[in-house]
Design a protein around this motif. Structure first.
Motif, PDB file in Angstrom:
ATOM      1  N   ARG A  43       0.834  -1.215   0.000  1.00 19.93           N
ATOM      2  CA  ARG A  43       0.000   0.000   0.000  1.00 19.93           C
ATOM      3  C   ARG A  43       0.863   1.258   0.000  1.00 19.93           C
ATOM      4  NH1 ARG A  43      -0.872   2.361   5.076  1.00 19.93           N
ATOM      5  NH2 ARG A  43       0.079   1.188   6.770  1.00 19.93           N
ATOM      6  N   ALA A  44       0.244   2.370  -0.368  1.00 18.54           N
ATOM      7  CA  ALA A  44       0.955   3.650  -0.438  1.00 18.54           C
ATOM      8  C   ALA A  44       1.385   4.077   0.957  1.00 18.54           C
ATOM      9  CB  ALA A  44       0.050   4.708  -1.054  1.00 18.54           C
ATOM     10  N   LYS A  45       2.549   4.716   1.049  1.00 20.33           N
ATOM     11  CA  LYS A  45       3.090   5.148   2.329  1.00 20.33           C
ATOM     12  C   LYS A  45       3.593   6.573   2.222  1.00 20.33           C
ATOM     13  CE  LYS A  45       4.820   0.622   3.663  1.00 20.33           C
ATOM     14  NZ  LYS A  45       6.022  -0.163   3.980  1.00 20.33           N
ATOM     15  N   ARG A  46       3.551   7.263   3.344  1.00 22.28           N
ATOM     16  CA  ARG A  46       4.148   8.588   3.454  1.00 22.28           C
ATOM     17  C   ARG A  46       5.226   8.490   4.521  1.00 22.28           C
ATOM     18  NH1 ARG A  46      -1.414  12.172   3.529  1.00 22.28           N
ATOM     19  NH2 ARG A  46      -2.080  11.499   1.467  1.00 22.28           N
ATOM     20  N   MET A  47       6.384   9.087   4.253  1.00 24.23           N
ATOM     21  CA  MET A  47       7.483   8.966   5.204  1.00 24.23           C
ATOM     22  C   MET A  47       8.302  10.235   5.257  1.00 24.23           C
ATOM     23  SD  MET A  47       9.725   6.290   2.989  1.00 24.23           S
ATOM     24  CE  MET A  47       8.330   5.475   2.274  1.00 24.23           C
ATOM     25  N   VAL A  48       9.054  10.362   6.349  1.00 25.89           N
ATOM     26  CA  VAL A  48       9.939  11.499   6.556  1.00 25.89           C
ATOM     27  C   VAL A  48      11.331  10.976   6.862  1.00 25.89           C
ATOM     28  CG1 VAL A  48       9.340  11.668   9.005  1.00 25.89           C
ATOM     29  CG2 VAL A  48      10.290  13.629   7.854  1.00 25.89           C
ATOM     30  N   VAL A  49      12.319  11.646   6.278  1.00 23.07           N
ATOM     31  CA  VAL A  49      13.717  11.371   6.607  1.00 23.07           C
ATOM     32  C   VAL A  49      14.178  12.582   7.403  1.00 23.07           C
ATOM     33  CG1 VAL A  49      16.026  10.989   5.711  1.00 23.07           C
ATOM     34  CG2 VAL A  49      14.060   9.978   4.551  1.00 23.07           C
ATOM     35  N   ALA A  50      14.354  12.371   8.709  1.00 25.85           N
ATOM     36  CA  ALA A  50      14.672  13.474   9.608  1.00 25.85           C
ATOM     37  C   ALA A  50      16.122  13.910   9.459  1.00 25.85           C
ATOM     38  CB  ALA A  50      14.397  13.067  11.045  1.00 25.85           C
ATOM     39  N   VAL A  51      16.388  15.164   9.796  1.00 27.14           N
ATOM     40  CA  VAL A  51      17.737  15.693   9.765  1.00 27.14           C
ATOM     41  C   VAL A  51      18.578  14.991  10.826  1.00 27.14           C
ATOM     42  CG1 VAL A  51      19.136  17.767  10.106  1.00 27.14           C
ATOM     43  CG2 VAL A  51      16.971  17.925   8.929  1.00 27.14           C
ATOM     44  N   ASN A  52      18.022  14.840  12.032  1.00 28.00           N
ATOM     45  CA  ASN A  52      18.679  14.105  13.114  1.00 28.00           C
ATOM     46  C   ASN A  52      18.010  12.750  13.222  1.00 28.00           C
ATOM     47  OD1 ASN A  52      20.398  16.175  13.797  1.00 28.00           O
ATOM     48  ND2 ASN A  52      18.955  17.072  15.255  1.00 28.00           N
ATOM     49  N   PRO A  53      18.560  11.726  12.581  1.00 28.89           N
ATOM     50  CA  PRO A  53      17.873  10.439  12.572  1.00 28.89           C
ATOM     51  C   PRO A  53      17.900   9.694  13.906  1.00 28.89           C
ATOM     52  CG  PRO A  53      19.968  10.278  11.423  1.00 28.89           C
ATOM     53  CD  PRO A  53      19.785  11.703  11.807  1.00 28.89           C
ATOM     54  N   THR A  54      18.751  10.125  14.850  1.00 25.31           N
ATOM     55  CA  THR A  54      18.784   9.434  16.140  1.00 25.31           C
ATOM     56  C   THR A  54      17.603   9.898  16.975  1.00 25.31           C
ATOM     57  OG1 THR A  54      20.294  11.128  16.933  1.00 25.31           O
ATOM     58  CG2 THR A  54      21.280   9.083  16.162  1.00 25.31           C
ATOM     59  N   GLU A  55      16.846   8.947  17.489  1.00 21.12           N
ATOM     60  CA  GLU A  55      15.602   9.291  18.175  1.00 21.12           C
ATOM     61  C   GLU A  55      15.829   9.993  19.497  1.00 21.12           C
ATOM     62  OE1 GLU A  55      14.226   5.329  20.423  1.00 21.12           O
ATOM     63  OE2 GLU A  55      14.222   5.190  18.251  1.00 21.12           O
ATOM     64  N   PHE A  56      16.988   9.797  20.138  1.00 26.09           N
ATOM     65  CA  PHE A  56      17.196  10.473  21.413  1.00 26.09           C
ATOM     66  C   PHE A  56      17.450  11.960  21.233  1.00 26.09           C
ATOM     67  CE2 PHE A  56      21.423   9.092  20.150  1.00 26.09           C
ATOM     68  CZ  PHE A  56      22.206  10.199  20.416  1.00 26.09           C
ATOM     69  N   GLU A  57      17.752  12.408  20.017  1.00 32.43           N
ATOM     70  CA  GLU A  57      17.946  13.833  19.753  1.00 32.43           C
ATOM     71  C   GLU A  57      16.656  14.506  19.275  1.00 32.43           C
ATOM     72  OE1 GLU A  57      21.120  14.178  16.962  1.00 32.43           O
ATOM     73  OE2 GLU A  57      22.643  13.630  18.416  1.00 32.43           O
ATOM     74  N   TYR A  58      15.582  13.735  19.105  1.00 29.40           N
ATOM     75  CA  TYR A  58      14.321  14.288  18.609  1.00 29.40           C
ATOM     76  C   TYR A  58      13.659  15.119  19.692  1.00 29.40           C
ATOM     77  CZ  TYR A  58       9.561  14.645  16.983  1.00 29.40           C
ATOM     78  OH  TYR A  58       8.350  15.132  16.614  1.00 29.40           O
ATOM     79  N   LEU A  59      13.210  16.294  19.330  1.00 24.62           N
ATOM     80  CA  LEU A  59      12.468  17.149  20.241  1.00 24.62           C
ATOM     81  C   LEU A  59      11.098  17.420  19.652  1.00 24.62           C
ATOM     82  CD1 LEU A  59      15.224  19.780  21.037  1.00 24.62           C
ATOM     83  CD2 LEU A  59      14.461  17.930  22.501  1.00 24.62           C
ATOM     84  N   GLU A  60      10.146  17.687  20.524  1.00 28.54           N
ATOM     85  CA  GLU A  60       8.812  18.007  20.051  1.00 28.54           C
ATOM     86  C   GLU A  60       8.893  19.286  19.223  1.00 28.54           C
ATOM     87  OE1 GLU A  60       4.501  19.174  21.920  1.00 28.54           O
ATOM     88  OE2 GLU A  60       5.882  17.987  23.098  1.00 28.54           O
ATOM     89  N   GLY A  61       8.284  19.283  18.071  1.00 25.45           N
ATOM     90  CA  GLY A  61       8.328  20.436  17.194  1.00 25.45           C
ATOM     91  C   GLY A  61       9.357  20.309  16.090  1.00 25.45           C
ATOM     92  N   ASN A  62      10.066  19.181  16.002  1.00 22.23           N
ATOM     93  CA  ASN A  62      11.029  18.985  14.926  1.00 22.23           C
ATOM     94  C   ASN A  62      10.345  18.739  13.593  1.00 22.23           C
ATOM     95  OD1 ASN A  62      13.158  19.358  16.612  1.00 22.23           O
ATOM     96  ND2 ASN A  62      13.911  17.287  16.525  1.00 22.23           N
ATOM     97  N   ILE A  63       9.072  18.399  13.614  1.00 16.67           N
ATOM     98  CA  ILE A  63       8.290  18.248  12.395  1.00 16.67           C
ATOM     99  C   ILE A  63       7.148  19.256  12.472  1.00 16.67           C
ATOM    100  CG2 ILE A  63       6.783  16.716  11.066  1.00 16.67           C
ATOM    101  CD1 ILE A  63       8.487  14.392  12.002  1.00 16.67           C
ATOM    102  N   PRO A  64       7.062  20.189  11.529  1.00 18.39           N
ATOM    103  CA  PRO A  64       5.988  21.184  11.562  1.00 18.39           C
ATOM    104  C   PRO A  64       4.605  20.518  11.524  1.00 18.39           C
ATOM    105  CG  PRO A  64       7.666  21.811   9.980  1.00 18.39           C
ATOM    106  CD  PRO A  64       7.987  20.424  10.429  1.00 18.39           C
TER     107      PRO A  64
END
Length: 162
Positions: A43-64
């Motif tokens: 099936r069709a998928k939507r995905m994002v390739v984050a600038v900081n791919p490590t999840e421990f560096e992810y902060l709320e608001g990193n994706i608009p």
């Protein structure tokens, strides 16, 4: 295009189409519904390739929020640049209004304190912690101040030896 796309998918695997990039540098892709070489439909998928791919560096608001709504399927079309700019200006406008309201509220509160309409909040100083056994008890002193009738154990300690 479907024959060429099918040939490319069978040859190179999954094809994903770049849809856009946000102001933080995250890249968004759409993978159309595809048939594998075994005939299984993916099936069709939507995905994002984050600038900081490590999840421990992810902060709320990193994706608009607009892109988050597209990723989660809450909207059909990805956000346009004009929409993103318009929403950013709107957010800045709302933040400015909130600052103005806060400043007006503080000025009004200061005026009420000066005129005596509102009592200033009292500052309480808590000594110790509520979980301690001595919390709220009078402090012990070296001076005996009670008589035999009013003596409370622990209310007096003898002077330290020198």
């Amino acid at each position: 295009m479907s024959r060429i796309g099918g040939l490319l998918r069978r040859t190179f695997g999954v094809i994903k189409e770049h849809v856009g990039t946000d102001h933080l540098g995250n890249k968004y892709y759409w993978q159309p519904e595809q048939k594998t070489w075994t005939g299984r439909i993916v099936r069709a998928k939507r995905m994002v390739v984050a600038v900081n791919p490590t999840e421990f560096e992810y902060l709320e608001g990193n994706i608009p929020s607009e892109w988050d709504a597209w990723i989660r399927g809450r909207r059909k079309q990805p956000p346009s640049i004009e929409e993103l700019v318009k929403n950013q200006h709107y957010r800045e406008h709302i933040k400015g209004k909130a600052r103005e309201v806060d400043e007006r509220e503080l000025a009004l509160q200061a005026k009420e304190y000066e005129e005596g309409l509102v009592a200033r909040p009292t500052q309480t100083i808590a000594k110790g912690h509520a979980a301690a056994t001595s919390f709220g008890q009078p402090e012990t002193s070296e001076e005996p101040v009670s008589t035999a009738n009013t003596f409370q154990p622990g209310s007096w300690t003898p002077a330290a030896k020198k």
